[in-house]
Design a protein around this motif. Structure first.
Motif, short mmCIF file in Angstrom:
data_model
loop_
_atom_site.label_atom_id
_atom_site.label_comp_id
_atom_site.label_asym_id
_atom_site.label_seq_id
_atom_site.Cartn_x
_atom_site.Cartn_y
_atom_site.Cartn_z
N LEU A 81 12.11 -14.63 0.51
CA LEU A 81 11.54 -13.90 -0.62
C LEU A 81 11.88 -12.42 -0.64
O LEU A 81 12.10 -11.83 -1.70
N TRP A 82 11.91 -11.78 0.53
CA TRP A 82 12.09 -10.32 0.57
C TRP A 82 13.36 -9.86 -0.15
O TRP A 82 13.29 -8.92 -0.95
N PRO A 83 14.52 -10.47 0.06
CA PRO A 83 15.71 -10.03 -0.68
C PRO A 83 15.55 -10.17 -2.19
O PRO A 83 16.05 -9.33 -2.95
N ARG A 84 14.86 -11.20 -2.64
CA ARG A 84 14.60 -11.36 -4.08
C ARG A 84 13.70 -10.24 -4.60
O ARG A 84 13.88 -9.74 -5.70
N ILE A 85 12.71 -9.89 -3.80
CA ILE A 85 11.77 -8.85 -4.20
C ILE A 85 12.47 -7.50 -4.33
O ILE A 85 12.37 -6.82 -5.34
N VAL A 86 13.22 -7.12 -3.29
CA VAL A 86 13.82 -5.78 -3.29
C VAL A 86 15.07 -5.69 -4.15
O VAL A 86 15.48 -4.58 -4.52
N ARG B 111 0.83 -1.21 0.00
CA ARG B 111 0.00 0.00 0.00
C ARG B 111 0.87 1.26 0.00
O ARG B 111 0.61 2.25 0.68
N GLY B 112 1.98 1.18 -0.75
CA GLY B 112 2.86 2.34 -0.90
C GLY B 112 3.59 2.73 0.37
O GLY B 112 4.05 3.85 0.49
N GLY B 113 3.70 1.82 1.32
CA GLY B 113 4.38 2.12 2.57
C GLY B 113 3.47 2.73 3.62
O GLY B 113 3.95 3.24 4.64
N ASP B 114 2.18 2.66 3.39
CA ASP B 114 1.21 3.19 4.36
C ASP B 114 1.27 2.37 5.66
O ASP B 114 1.73 1.23 5.66
N ASN C 48 11.54 -0.16 -5.04
CA ASN C 48 10.40 0.58 -4.47
C ASN C 48 9.85 -0.12 -3.23
O ASN C 48 9.43 0.54 -2.28
N TYR C 49 9.87 -1.44 -3.20
CA TYR C 49 9.36 -2.15 -2.03
C TYR C 49 10.23 -1.90 -0.80
O TYR C 49 9.72 -1.77 0.31
N ALA C 50 11.53 -1.83 -0.99
CA ALA C 50 12.44 -1.51 0.13
C ALA C 50 12.13 -0.10 0.64
O ALA C 50 12.13 0.14 1.85
N GLN C 51 11.87 0.84 -0.28
CA GLN C 51 11.52 2.20 0.13
C GLN C 51 10.21 2.22 0.89
O GLN C 51 10.07 2.94 1.88
N ILE D 297 5.77 -5.26 6.09
CA ILE D 297 4.92 -5.41 4.91
C ILE D 297 4.78 -6.90 4.58
O ILE D 297 5.78 -7.58 4.36
N PRO D 298 3.54 -7.38 4.56
CA PRO D 298 3.33 -8.81 4.29
C PRO D 298 3.61 -9.19 2.84
O PRO D 298 3.37 -8.42 1.91
#
Length: 142
Positions: free
Chosen positions: A112-117, A68-71, A122-125, A134-135
């Motif tokens: 998964l998270w390291p692969r995603i970012v 959700r954009g970091g909300d 943008n997901y890391a930001q 963030i799920p």
């Protein structure tokens, strides 16, 4: 953080692009495939659909991120699939199919998270903007 109105407007524009192009454009955003996730509203019981990117695909499993954009709040679709994990997914213009959603375990998210970012910074930001973790959600064949 994007407002509910802004998020709904972006989804409407995205759907419009898909419709106007006859499905030839709009199935990739920021080098990620796009999917349409349909959940059942936890309060209304009605079908609710949203356009999402999938930063990772493992075989037939599609990964989406409830950023959700970091909300500071989870997106509505995340609450819906927690209440009812039976969802429908249209992926890259193919007909929708039934899938089952589940939240990645701590160990799965850690992998998964390291692969995603790595490919989608943008997901890391987004993660730096909020105190909530963030799920990561796995959409799997039933």
């Amino acid at each position: 953080m994007p407002s509910d109105f802004a998020l709904k407007a972006m989804n409407a524009v995205h759907r419009g692009l898909l419709k106007l192009s006859g499905g030839r454009a709009g199935w990739h955003v920021s080098k990620m495939p796009v999917l349409e996730l349909t959940t059942t509203g936890r309060k209304s019981g009605q079908a609710r659909s949203v356009m999402l990117t999938s930063p990772v695909q493992d075989g037939t499993t599609l990964v989406v991120v409830a950023s959700r954009g970091g909300d500071d709040q989870h997106p509505a679709w995340f609450h819906n699939l927690k209440a009812n994990p039976e969802v429908k997914v249209a992926f890259q213009g193919k007909p929708e199919q039934p899938m089952r959603a589940r939240i990645a375990s701590a160990q799965e998210r850690e992998q998964l998270w390291p692969r995603i970012v790595a490919d989608h910074k943008n997901y890391a930001q987004y993660q730096t903007k909020t105190d909530r973790e963030i799920p990561v959600v796995l959409l799997e064949q039933p």
